[in-house]
Each structure stands twice: as C-alpha cells, then as structure tokens.
Design an enzyme around this catalytic site. Structure first.
Site, PDB file in Angstrom:
ATOM      1  N   TYR A 218      76.216   1.137  59.371  1.00  8.31           N
ATOM      2  CA  TYR A 218      76.439   0.752  60.357  1.00  8.31           C
ATOM      3  C   TYR A 218      77.745  -0.117  60.791  1.00  8.31           C
ATOM      4  O   TYR A 218      77.737  -0.362  61.610  1.00  8.31           O
ATOM      5  CB  TYR A 218      74.744  -0.134  60.658  1.00  8.31           C
ATOM      6  CG  TYR A 218      74.103   0.153  61.376  1.00  8.31           C
ATOM      7  CD1 TYR A 218      73.247   1.113  62.497  1.00  8.31           C
ATOM      8  CD2 TYR A 218      73.361   0.908  59.993  1.00  8.31           C
ATOM      9  CE1 TYR A 218      72.225   1.311  62.508  1.00  8.31           C
ATOM     10  CE2 TYR A 218      72.114   1.185  60.327  1.00  8.31           C
ATOM     11  CZ  TYR A 218      71.348   1.641  61.363  1.00  8.31           C
ATOM     12  OH  TYR A 218      70.075   2.576  61.332  1.00  8.31           O
TER      13      TYR A 218
ATOM     14  N   TYR B  74      61.446   0.547  64.806  1.00  6.44           N
ATOM     15  CA  TYR B  74      62.590   0.993  63.699  1.00  6.44           C
ATOM     16  C   TYR B  74      61.544   0.862  62.317  1.00  6.44           C
ATOM     17  O   TYR B  74      61.307  -0.195  61.650  1.00  6.44           O
ATOM     18  CB  TYR B  74      63.444  -0.419  63.707  1.00  6.44           C
ATOM     19  CG  TYR B  74      64.539   0.150  62.399  1.00  6.44           C
ATOM     20  CD1 TYR B  74      65.327   1.255  62.612  1.00  6.44           C
ATOM     21  CD2 TYR B  74      64.754  -0.448  61.578  1.00  6.44           C
ATOM     22  CE1 TYR B  74      66.566   2.449  61.792  1.00  6.44           C
ATOM     23  CE2 TYR B  74      65.685   0.059  60.692  1.00  6.44           C
ATOM     24  CZ  TYR B  74      66.285   1.022  60.484  1.00  6.44           C
ATOM     25  OH  TYR B  74      67.071   1.038  59.389  1.00  6.44           O
TER      26      TYR B  74
HETATM   27  C1  LIG Z   1      60.587  -2.846  59.808  1.00 10.11           C
HETATM   28  C2  LIG Z   1      61.391  -1.889  58.758  1.00 10.11           C
HETATM   29  N1  LIG Z   1      60.648  -0.926  58.531  1.00 10.11           N
HETATM   30  C3  LIG Z   1      61.460  -0.261  56.954  1.00 10.11           C
HETATM   31  C4  LIG Z   1      63.183  -0.372  56.857  1.00 10.11           C
HETATM   32  C5  LIG Z   1      64.523   0.117  56.660  1.00 10.11           C
HETATM   33  O1  LIG Z   1      64.459  -0.570  55.471  1.00 10.11           O
HETATM   34  P1  LIG Z   1      65.676  -0.083  54.168  1.00 10.11           P
HETATM   35  O2  LIG Z   1      66.835  -0.379  55.503  1.00 10.11           O
HETATM   36  O3  LIG Z   1      65.694  -0.934  52.917  1.00 10.11           O
HETATM   37  O4  LIG Z   1      65.115   1.488  54.453  1.00 10.11           O
HETATM   38  C6  LIG Z   1      63.383  -1.637  57.596  1.00 10.11           C
HETATM   39  C7  LIG Z   1      64.880  -2.730  57.486  1.00 10.11           C
HETATM   40  O5  LIG Z   1      66.157  -3.158  58.432  1.00 10.11           O
HETATM   41  C8  LIG Z   1      62.837  -2.149  58.811  1.00 10.11           C
HETATM   42  O6  LIG Z   1      63.484  -3.297  59.271  1.00 10.11           O
END
Ligand SMILES: Cc1ncc(COP(=O)(O)O)c(C=O)c1O
Length: 421
Positions: free
Chosen positions: A15, A142
C-alpha cells in the site's frame, strides 16, 4: 548505509506509492505500546500495527510460549497429520464463539480466511447439486486483497485494475432504519441465487470505521437464515475485543454460519487465519465421492508456532485485566468523543468499543487519497504517534495495554493537530 537506505534498494512496501512515499522508519524493537526506531525515537503504536496487536509488542509471555514451541515442533504438513497446538487452539476458540460453530479450518491470514469461507459456501451448494453462484456483500466492504476477497470487497481504487476479473457480487447499502425492509426484500428476491452474505459485523474498518447498528445486522442475519442464505461474519478486524465484546457477533442474537479470524488471533505475533463453520456446512463435504472434498490448503496450514502464539494470546485475552483494559479504553474514548465532537473541524465522531473514528470536515476529496492523510500522518509521526488516517478519517485503535497517560497524549495531539487545520 542505514537500514532505511538498504531497504529502499531492495524492498517494495505494501500500500505504498514507492515514488513519492517518505522513506520507511526503521524499527529496532518494541515493548508494550511503544516501538523504537534506529535513532532511539519512540512511537506509540495507536493503530496496533495494522490492527493486529492486542497485548503490546514483544510480549514476554507470548515470546516464551513461541520459543517453547519452536524447540518442540516448528511445522508439519497438516494433511494427514495433526499436533497439539492446532487441536487445542480449535477447542479453545470453539468454546468462546457462537455455539453453532463446529469445525475449524486453518489458513494464513485474513484474506485466506475469507477465501476459505467463500469456497465453503459456494462448494456447499455445488456439492448439493443446487449451484448458487452469487454473493451478497456491503458496499464499501473490505475483506482482503486476494482475488476472492477483493471480489466481495466494495469496488474502489484498490480493485479497479482488476475489475474485469472479479466475480459478480450483489452489493447492498449498510442497514439503517430507513432501508432495512428494502434490504430484506432484496435478499428475498435473490435468495435462490445467493450462496452467502459476507459482512464485517458492526464496523467496516477499511471503509473508514463506518459503524452500523447491531439490531439491523441481527435483522439481516435472521432474514438470511429464513431464506437459507449462509451468513459469513468476517471478524478478522473486529475479533478479540475490538468492539468491546470478545467478538462483534456477541452483540447480536443470531449466529453466523461461518466466521473468519486473523489479526488479533495470535495477539499480532504471527500470521494465522481461521475459518469456522457449522456442522451442516462441514457435513456437505462428507462423501464417498472424493470430488466433494474441500480442495484448499496452504503449505503453512495450522503452523504450530503460530498456533502456540494464538494460545498464549488467548491466555492473556482471558485474564480479567484484559477485559478491564478494554472497558477502560472504551470509557476513555467515549469521554474524548464527547469533547472532540465540539471541535469546529469535526464532521462526525464514531465509536464502538476500543475503536474511535474522527471524521474531519474537508472540502477536498473525502476518499482514501485525501491529502490531509499525508499531512496528519507526518504530523503524528513527529509527535511520536503512529496514526494512519483513512483519507479524512482519523482513528485510534490501540493495543489494550495502552496507559491512560498514553491515551491522553494521543487525544491532546489530535486536538492540537485539528487546531492547525
Ligand atoms: C475485515 C477484514 N477482513 C479481511 C482482512 C484481510 O486480512 P489480511 O490483511 O490479514 O489478509 C482485513 C484486513 O484489514 C479486514 O479488515
């Protein structure tokens, strides 16, 4: 050469627009809420290092348990083999999440936990010979950066370059008093095509800490149940105390069919993902027909060291002092929310549990790319605080061991920063 200079020669950061970004800060060690850079400057980690850390950095108890595990077994293939940390962690997690959750599937991170959840739902219907191929999700959601997780995330600048490759998803608005009936009707109209509904319960983190009512989520989940649409609670961010309860799903009466965990699962120490599901979903994969198997796995599935970190983190999580800290942070945020909401620069203040989000009034672009973000990020770094605004939304999401003094310092710095705008 400094560490930062060596980094810039060989590393591509997540990012990060590598052409314009400030050089990365070289961190040498951490302790509690503090991170130390190579010049000896300290930073309060007010974002829990991308929301993963819950008990503080380099926690001696977690470190000890991880070291113990490393001397016993660092890893073993998880197809055809098992080990104590994986079984114990599954037992312990199932004991504290909604009691309809029956099985634990391990993976590596939040995105993979989501991928597994989606595959479980889609293949459930495939195995039953009643294929359903659509997924329901919230706008602005997200769920991660792998392709399936991106597909069920809101379409945005992050997903744009891949938009033609993302499968079809029905997006709905966050629920409110005004639209809840309409949303239920939409679910009813689509139900025979919908494999599942995936959501971030109560708080949409990356969208800017957007919050919605537990009652409305409960209504949507109940409606999905009535229409036989599986619900997936993505607790990757909200899990392990962030919303004031151990899990965001503890705020609703309905139980999800599937849950996803990562981030705080290991106290932020190691990468680990978990997807849990009901017996019904698990049973749909049991067959003499081997083609009904869930063909998913990662080299490091259920890594014993990561499981040991998660077990140690759970020990700490279940201590009364952690519950007390969560309550203390929540109260402190509530007081600050009342105060800062009066500031002329504030559009809205949102707070759930240990999460507080401060939306700054701006005439500029209100997206992630708002330039306020960079200005404020640098301002707080100088002040020795890591805060990474999401566009014009500032949020604090600290490890639970943060002291009242450290919280006050963050609040004061925010006030001062707002006064400069
Ligand atoms: C609600 C949610 N799901 C999934 C993810 C993805 O997780 P990772 O970054 O460990 O792949 C995030 C990451 O911020 C998240 O906030």
């Amino acid at each position: 050469m400094t560490l930062t200079e060596r980094d810039l020669k060989v590393i591509w950061h997540p990012y990060t627009q590598m052409q314009t970004a400030m050089p990365p800060v070289a961190i040498t060690h951490g302790e509690g809420v503090l991170l130390y850079d190579d010049a000896g400057k300290t930073y309060i980690d007010a974002v829990s290092s991308w929301w993963v850390n819950i008990h503080g950095h380099a926690h001696p108890y977690i470190a000890e348990k991880v070291a113990e595990q490393l001397h016993k077994l660092e890893h073993v293939i998880f197809a055809g083999f098992t080990h104590e940390p994986a079984v114990h962690l599954a037992e312990r997690l199932l004991a504290i999440i909604p009691d309809n959750q029956a099985k634990v599937f391990y993976s590596d991170n939040g995105s993979t936990a989501v991928e597994v959840a989606l595959k479980m739902c889609l293949q459930y219907w495939f195995n039953k010979d009643k294929p359903r191929t659509k997924v329901l999700a919230f706008k602005n959601a997200y769920h991660g950066d792998t392709f399936g997780a991106m597909a069920v995330s809101g379409r945005s600048a992050f997903t744009n370059p891949f938009s033609s490759m993302l499968f079809e998803v029905e997006f709905i608005d966050l629920p409110s008093d005004d639209n809840i009936q309409e949303l239920c009707q939409k679910i009813s109209a689509l139900h025979s095509e919908l494999a599942c509904f995936i959501f971030e319960p109560l708080v949409q983190g990356s969208a800017g800490m957007l919050m919605y009512e537990a009652g409305h989520l409960n209504t949507l989940m109940a409606h999905c149940r009535a229409e036989e649409v599986f619900t997936i609670a993505d607790e990757v961010f909200t899990g392990f105390g962030r919303t004031g309860m151990p899990f965001a799903c503890d705020h609703v009466q309905q139980q999800p069919d599937i849950m996803c965990f990562s981030k705080g699962l290991t106290g932020g120490t190691m990468a680990l993902g978990i997807t849990t599901c009901t017996q019904d979903i698990y049973d749909a994969f049991l067959s003499d027909d081997r083609l009904k198997t869930l063909f998913h796995g990662h080299s490091f599935t259920a890594n014993p060291v990561a499981c040991a970190a998660a077990l140690a983190s759970m020990d700490l999580f279940s201590e009364p002092s952690t519950t007390e800290n969560i309550r203390r942070i929540k109260k402190s945020h509530q007081r600050f929310a009342k105060l800062i909401a009066q500031h002329r620069q504030i559009k809205q203040v949102r707070q759930t549990g240990t999460i507080i989000a401060i939306e700054i009034a701006t005439e500029k672009d209100t997206s992630y790319f708002n330039t306020l973000r960079d200005t404020l990020y640098q301002y707080f770094l100088k002040a020795g605080i890591i805060l990474r605004p999401l566009g014009n939304i500032l949020y604090i999401l600290p490890p639970y061991c943060i002291t009242n003094e450290q919280l006050q310092y963050i609040y004061q710095s925010i006030e001062q920063a707002l006064n400069t705008l």
